[in-house]
Design a protein around this motif. Structure first.
Motif, short mmCIF file in Angstrom:
data_model
loop_
_atom_site.label_atom_id
_atom_site.label_comp_id
_atom_site.label_asym_id
_atom_site.label_seq_id
_atom_site.Cartn_x
_atom_site.Cartn_y
_atom_site.Cartn_z
N ASP A 1 -11.72 -9.10 -6.54
CA ASP A 1 -12.79 -9.61 -5.37
C ASP A 1 -12.54 -8.03 -4.70
O ASP A 1 -11.86 -7.30 -4.33
N PRO A 2 -13.84 -7.59 -4.39
CA PRO A 2 -14.24 -6.36 -3.75
C PRO A 2 -13.31 -6.27 -2.33
O PRO A 2 -13.06 -5.30 -1.93
N ALA A 3 -13.17 -7.47 -1.72
CA ALA A 3 -12.44 -7.53 -0.29
C ALA A 3 -11.03 -7.50 -0.35
O ALA A 3 -10.16 -7.14 0.26
N SER A 4 -10.70 -7.68 -1.83
CA SER A 4 -9.09 -7.56 -2.02
C SER A 4 -9.00 -6.55 -3.20
O SER A 4 -8.43 -7.10 -4.38
N PRO A 5 -9.10 -5.32 -3.18
CA PRO A 5 -8.63 -4.31 -4.14
C PRO A 5 -7.39 -4.48 -4.73
O PRO A 5 -6.29 -4.76 -4.03
N TYR A 6 -7.25 -4.11 -5.92
CA TYR A 6 -5.83 -3.93 -6.66
C TYR A 6 -5.79 -2.81 -7.46
O TYR A 6 -6.99 -2.54 -8.12
N ASN A 7 -5.06 -1.86 -7.20
CA ASN A 7 -4.92 -0.70 -8.01
C ASN A 7 -4.15 -0.69 -9.31
O ASN A 7 -2.92 -0.82 -9.27
N TRP A 8 -4.77 -1.03 -10.41
CA TRP A 8 -4.01 -1.16 -11.67
C TRP A 8 -3.93 0.13 -12.46
O TRP A 8 -5.00 0.68 -12.89
N VAL A 9 -2.78 0.74 -12.49
CA VAL A 9 -2.78 2.17 -12.99
C VAL A 9 -2.10 2.27 -14.34
O VAL A 9 -0.96 1.67 -14.49
N ARG A 10 -2.64 2.57 -15.35
CA ARG A 10 -2.21 2.36 -16.64
C ARG A 10 -2.19 3.61 -17.33
O ARG A 10 -3.18 4.58 -17.31
N VAL A 11 -1.18 3.78 -18.42
CA VAL A 11 -1.33 4.91 -19.46
C VAL A 11 -1.19 4.28 -20.81
O VAL A 11 -0.59 3.34 -21.02
N ARG A 12 -1.95 4.74 -21.60
CA ARG A 12 -1.68 4.29 -23.07
C ARG A 12 -1.61 5.57 -24.07
O ARG A 12 -2.54 6.10 -24.40
N MET A 13 -0.49 5.86 -24.25
CA MET A 13 0.17 6.63 -25.22
C MET A 13 1.46 6.41 -25.44
O MET A 13 2.21 5.83 -24.87
N VAL A 14 2.03 6.82 -26.71
CA VAL A 14 3.46 6.53 -27.10
C VAL A 14 4.32 7.21 -26.08
O VAL A 14 4.49 8.28 -25.85
N GLY A 15 5.32 6.18 -25.45
CA GLY A 15 5.92 6.60 -24.23
C GLY A 15 5.60 5.93 -23.19
O GLY A 15 6.21 5.74 -22.19
N GLY A 16 4.37 5.58 -23.06
CA GLY A 16 3.96 4.74 -21.79
C GLY A 16 4.01 5.73 -20.62
O GLY A 16 4.13 6.81 -20.32
N LYS A 17 4.11 4.83 -19.26
CA LYS A 17 4.22 5.42 -18.10
C LYS A 17 5.77 6.03 -18.08
O LYS A 17 5.78 6.74 -16.91
N SER A 18 6.64 5.86 -18.87
CA SER A 18 7.88 6.36 -18.74
C SER A 18 7.67 7.96 -19.07
O SER A 18 8.57 8.81 -18.75
N LEU A 19 6.61 8.59 -19.43
CA LEU A 19 6.22 9.97 -19.54
C LEU A 19 6.03 10.52 -18.17
O LEU A 19 6.16 11.87 -18.07
N PHE A 20 5.43 9.59 -17.20
CA PHE A 20 5.12 10.33 -15.91
C PHE A 20 5.77 9.70 -14.79
O PHE A 20 5.41 10.21 -13.74
N TRP A 21 6.70 8.87 -14.92
CA TRP A 21 7.30 8.02 -13.52
C TRP A 21 7.92 9.00 -12.74
O TRP A 21 8.43 10.23 -13.21
N ALA A 22 8.32 8.70 -11.67
CA ALA A 22 8.77 9.72 -10.49
C ALA A 22 10.43 9.70 -10.58
O ALA A 22 11.11 10.39 -10.14
N ARG A 23 11.03 8.95 -11.68
CA ARG A 23 12.30 8.74 -11.96
C ARG A 23 13.27 8.22 -10.83
O ARG A 23 14.54 8.39 -11.34
N MET A 24 12.77 7.68 -9.89
CA MET A 24 13.76 6.99 -9.00
C MET A 24 14.32 6.00 -9.67
O MET A 24 13.67 4.90 -10.21
N SER A 25 15.80 5.81 -9.60
CA SER A 25 16.59 5.15 -10.55
C SER A 25 17.56 4.17 -9.70
O SER A 25 18.57 4.79 -9.25
#
Lengths: 133, 524
Positions: B90-114
Motif C-alpha cells: 500500500d503506498p500509504a504503508s511503505p515496506y523496504n524489502w532489501v534483497r541480495v541474490r548471489m551465493v552467500g546471500g546477505k551474509s556477504l554484506f551484513w554489518a556483522r553485529m552479533s
C-alpha cells in the motif's frame, strides 16, 4: 540554478565551489532523469525564488545581490527538522542545499584541489560493483 | 538437472542455508543447494573508482532502487533489481524489502553485529503478556550459539547481563576514549549498561556463509551448489503428502527444471521462504503462514551531539573515538514498566562530523560551522523491538509476477503506538545522557525508517508448540509436512532488539542436526 548554486557552495580559497565544479550543469542532467515529483520540486522552487525576488526587489533571482539573496534564502537558516518543511520553497531549498553540495564535493575539480592542498581528504572513492549479468 | 534424488534439498545459500549445508554434510547427508543468484568472483565483479568517475557522481541512477536506502552508486548492482523481482505494498504503508541474490546471500554484506536473544525474548509472553512464547528457551539454544561463535569469530566483552547473554568472545579489552568514559559515567548514574559492540570478525574480507560455511561443506564431497536457480515452488508427492523436491527456473534461460530430494530445508531468507511456501500452497493448516511479520525499528542519527572540548580541532589526544552498545535496560523488572513494552538498544559512536543538513547555514558560514564541528560528534542509531502482529503480513499478489512468472508478494506492515512511544523514550534518554555527559545536542528526532529498512525481517513462518497457531514446531519442522524444515528468520516468534543473525545460525544448526538424526534413523 547557477546563481543559487554559487551561493550555496561558493569557492573558498583554493577549494572550488559549485560553479567551478559544474554542479548546476550536472544537476540539470540528473534532474532530467529523475522522477516527476523531484523535477516539479525544483521547477516550482526556482519559480518561487524568482517570484519572491521580483516582488521584494523588482529583479529576477539571478540579478539580486548577496544581501538580497540572503533575505530570500532565510528558510535555510531555520533549525533542521526531520519532517520536511510544509512550505514548498523551503522544501526545495533544503533539497538544493544537499544536492549542490554533493554534486560539488563529488566532482573531479573538488577532488583534484583537495589532493593539492593535502589538508584533508576530499571527494571519495570506493569499490564499484559492475553489473552481475 | 540429473534425475538423482538427493537426501536434502537446501533452498538458499546465505546464513541459514549455508549453516544447514555445513551441518548436514558433516553428518554425511548428501545435499543439493539452490541459490537464485550467481556465484560471484569478488576480484572481478568489483573495481576501484573515484566518485567523479561514476556516471551520476555518486547520486546513483534516480529511481533505480527506491526501497533500498542502503544503496548507493557504488553498490547498486549488488542488490536485487526491483523490476526483475517486484513486490507490492500500500503506498500509504511503505515496506523496504532489501534483497541480495548471489551465493552467500546477505551474509556477504551484513554489518556483522552479533548478539544472542535472551529469555526476555524467548519467553516474552510470560514476561509481559503479549504475543506468544517461543517453544524453546535460551538454554535450548545456548549450546548452538556456543558453536556458532567460534566459526564466526565473534568479538565482544563479557558483561553478565541477563538481557544480553555473553558469547564465546574474542575478548575486546580495548580502552574507552575520554568522551566514551563521560557517557558511561552518565549512564551509570541511571543503571544503564554500556558495553563494547559484539561483532563477527570472520576471516579475511568476509564473515559470511561464503567463506566460513560453504567451503567446509564442499570439502565433505556431500554438497552440490546450483547457482542461478530461481525456485518457483516446492513439490509434493500426492501419495505420501511429503515434499519431494522443487521446481526451479534457470535464472538466465528461464528453463524450468526439477530437483528431487527426500527432505527440503528452506533458508531463502524470511520473506522469500514464505513466498515459496505460499506459492507452493503447503504447510499452512494454521493460517499463520505470512503473518506476524516484524523486524526492528531503526532510527539513524536519532541524536547528534557535539563534545564542546573537541570543537575547532582542539580535542586533546584520547578524547574522541570509538563507540559502544547499550542493550535493553527498560521493562526488565515487573512492576517497573514504562508506557510501552519490550525495549531498545543504542549503537553509538564518537568522533564523527555532522551532516551539513543539521546546520542551519550555507556557503562560507556552513563551511565554518563544519570546521568547528569536525570530529567532535557523538551519534546514535536506535534499534527497537517491534511487536509481532497478525495483521502485519505477506500475502501473494495475484496481479504481480517476477521476471520468471512467479507470483510476487504483497507486504502489509505498519509500526504501532508501542513502537512510537518506545522510540520517543529512546531519543529522550540518549539526549539526557549526552546532556549529563556535558555534550551539546545539535539535532534529534524519533522517526524510524520504514518497516524493512533494518533488513531484519522476521516471522511469517513462526514456530510454536500449537499447530493451530504456528507453522513450525520447535525443531523448525513443519507441523503439516514432516520432511519440510524452514530455518531462517521467518521461524522467529519475536525478534527482540538484537540483530538476528547469530540466532538464525544457531537455529539452523540445531534444526539440521535434528533432521540429520531423523534421516539416519529413517524417520523422515
Amino acid at each position: 540554478m547557477k546563481k543559487l548554486s554559487a551561493i550555496l557552495m561558493p569557492a573558498l580559497g583554493k577549494i572550488p565551489g559549485a560553479t567551478e565544479a559544474r554542479a548546476p550543469e550536472f544537476l540539470d542532467f540528473l534532474l532530467g532523469q529523475s522522477p516527476a515529483d523531484r523535477q516539479q520540486l525544483y521547477r516550482a522552487g526556482l519559480d518561487q525564488l524568482n517570484v519572491k525576488a521580483k516582488k521584494q526587489f523588482n529583479q529576477s533571482f539571478a540579478e539580486v545581490d548577496a544581501s538580497q539573496a540572503d533575505t530570500l534564502l532565510a528558510p535555510l537558516r531555520e533549525p533542521w527538522t526531520h519532517e520536511p518543511p510544509k512550505d514548498p520553497l523551503a522544501r526545495f531549498l533544503r533539497a538544493a542545499k544537499q544536492d549542490v553540495r554533493t554534486a560539488t564535493v563529488n566532482s573531479r575539480e573538488y577532488s583534484v584541489a583537495g589532493a593539492a592542498t593535502a589538508r584533508r581528504s576530499f571527494g571519495s572513492g570506493g569499490f564499484y560493483w559492475y553489473p552481475l549479468g | 538437472m540429473p534425475s538423482k534424488e538427493y537426501d536434502v534439498l537446501i533452498i538458499g545459500s546465505g546464513a541459514s542455508g549455508g549453516m544447514a549445508a555445513h551441518t548436514l554434510t558433516k553428518k554425511g547427508v548428501d545435499c543439493v543447494m539452490l541459490d537464485a543468484g550467481p556465484l560471484v568472483d569478488f576480484n572481478r565483479v568489483r573495481g576501484p573508482k573515484a566518485v567523479y568517475e561514476l556516471p551520476y557522481r555518486g547520486f546513483g541512477k534516480p529511481g533505480r532502487l527506491p526501497h533500498v536506502v542502503q544503496a548507493n552508486e557504488y553498490n547498486a548492482n549488488q542488490w536485487v533489481d526491483e523490476t526483475e523481482v517486484p513486490y507490492t505494498h500500500d503506498p500509504a504503508s511503505p515496506y523496504n524489502w532489501v534483497r541480495v541474490r548471489m551465493v552467500g546471500g546477505k551474509s556477504l554484506f551484513w554489518a556483522r553485529m552479533s548478539f544472542r536473544l535472551s529469555d526476555y525474548e524467548f519467553k516474552a509472553k510470560d514476561h509481559d503478556g503479549f504475543g506468544e512464547n517461543w517453544p524453546i528457551s535460551y538454554a535450548d539454544l545456548a549450546p548452538f550459539y556456543d558453536r556458532v561463535d567460534p566459526i564466526f569469530r565473534v568479538a565482544g566483552r563479557k558483561e553478565g547481563l541477563k538481557q544480553l547473554p555473553d558469547g564465546l568472545f574474542l575478548e575486546d579489552d580495548s580502552p574507552w576514549s575520554g568522551a566514551m568514559q563521560r557517557f558511561i559515567g552518565a549512564a551509570k548514574q541511571r543503571d544503564i549498561p554500556v558495553t563494547k559492540m559484539r561483532r563477527s570478525t570472520g576471516r579475511g574480507q568476509f564473515a559470511s556463509s561464503f567463506n566460513l560455511l560453504l567451503p567446509d561443506a564442499l570439502e565433505t564431497g556431500k554438497l552440490t551448489i546450483v547457482p542461478n536457480a530461481v525456485v518457483r515452488e516446492i513439490t509434493v508427492d500426492k501419495n505420501t503428502g511429503k515434499v519431494n523436491g522443487a521446481i526451479f527456473h534457470d535464472r538466465e534461460s528461464k528453463r524450468e527444471m526439477h530437483v528431487k530430494a527426500k527432505a527440503v530445508v528452506v533458508g531463502a531468507s524470511c520473506l522469500e521462504s514464505t513466498r515459496i511456501l505460499l506459492n507452493s500452497k503447503i504447510a499452512n493448516s494454521s493460517g499463520a503462514l505470512g503473518h506476524y511479520l516484524h523486524d526492528q525499528t531503526y532510527i539513524s542519527q536519532g541524536v547528534f551531539a557535539i563534545v564542546p572540548e573537541a570543537k575547532d580541532g582542539k580535542a586533546p589526544r584520547g578524547l574522541m573515538g570509538g563507540g559502544g552498545y547499550v542493550p535493553r535496560f527498560v521493562n526488565l523488572k515487573k512492576g517497573n514498566e514504562e508506557n510501552f513494552i519490550r525495549g531498545y538498544a543504542f549503537d553509538f559512536s564518537t568522533g564523527g562530523t555532522p551532516d551539513p543538513k543539521y546546520i542551519p547555514a550555507y556557503g562560507a558560514d556552513l563551511e565554518k560551522a563544519l570546521n568547528t564541528y569536525r570530529g567532535a560528534g557523538v551519534s546514535v542509531t536506535i534499534m527497537g523491538e517491534v511487536l509481532p502482529r497478525y495483521e502485519n503480513a505477506a500475502t501473494i499478489d495475484k496481479n504481480a509476477v517476477d521476471a520468471w512468472g512467479i507470483p510476487a508478494l504483497h507486504i502489509q506492515a505498519r509500526y504501532s503506538d508501542n513502537e512510537a512511544k518506545m522510540l520517543k523514550h529512546a531519543m529522550d534518554t540518549f539526549e539526557q545522557l549526552c546532556h549529563t555527559a556535558g555534550f551539546e545536542t545539535l539535532s534529534k528526532h524519533d522517526q524510524p525508517h520504514p518497516p524493512g529498512y533494518s533488513i531484519h525481517e522476521l516471522g511469517t513462518c513462526r514456530m510454536g508448540d500449537d499447530p493451530k497457531k504456528s507453522v513450525l514446531n520447535k525443531w523448525n519442522q513443519s507441523h503439516d509436512i514432516k520432511n519440510l524444515f524452514v530455518v531462517d528468520g521467518s521461524s522467529f516468534v519475536t525478534g527482540g532488539y538484537q540483530n538476528p543473525t547469530m540466532t538464525i545460525l544457531a537455529l539452523s544448526m540445531r534444526a539440521s542436526e535434528y533432521l540429520a538424526e531423523r534421516l539416519r534413523t529413517g524417520n523422515v
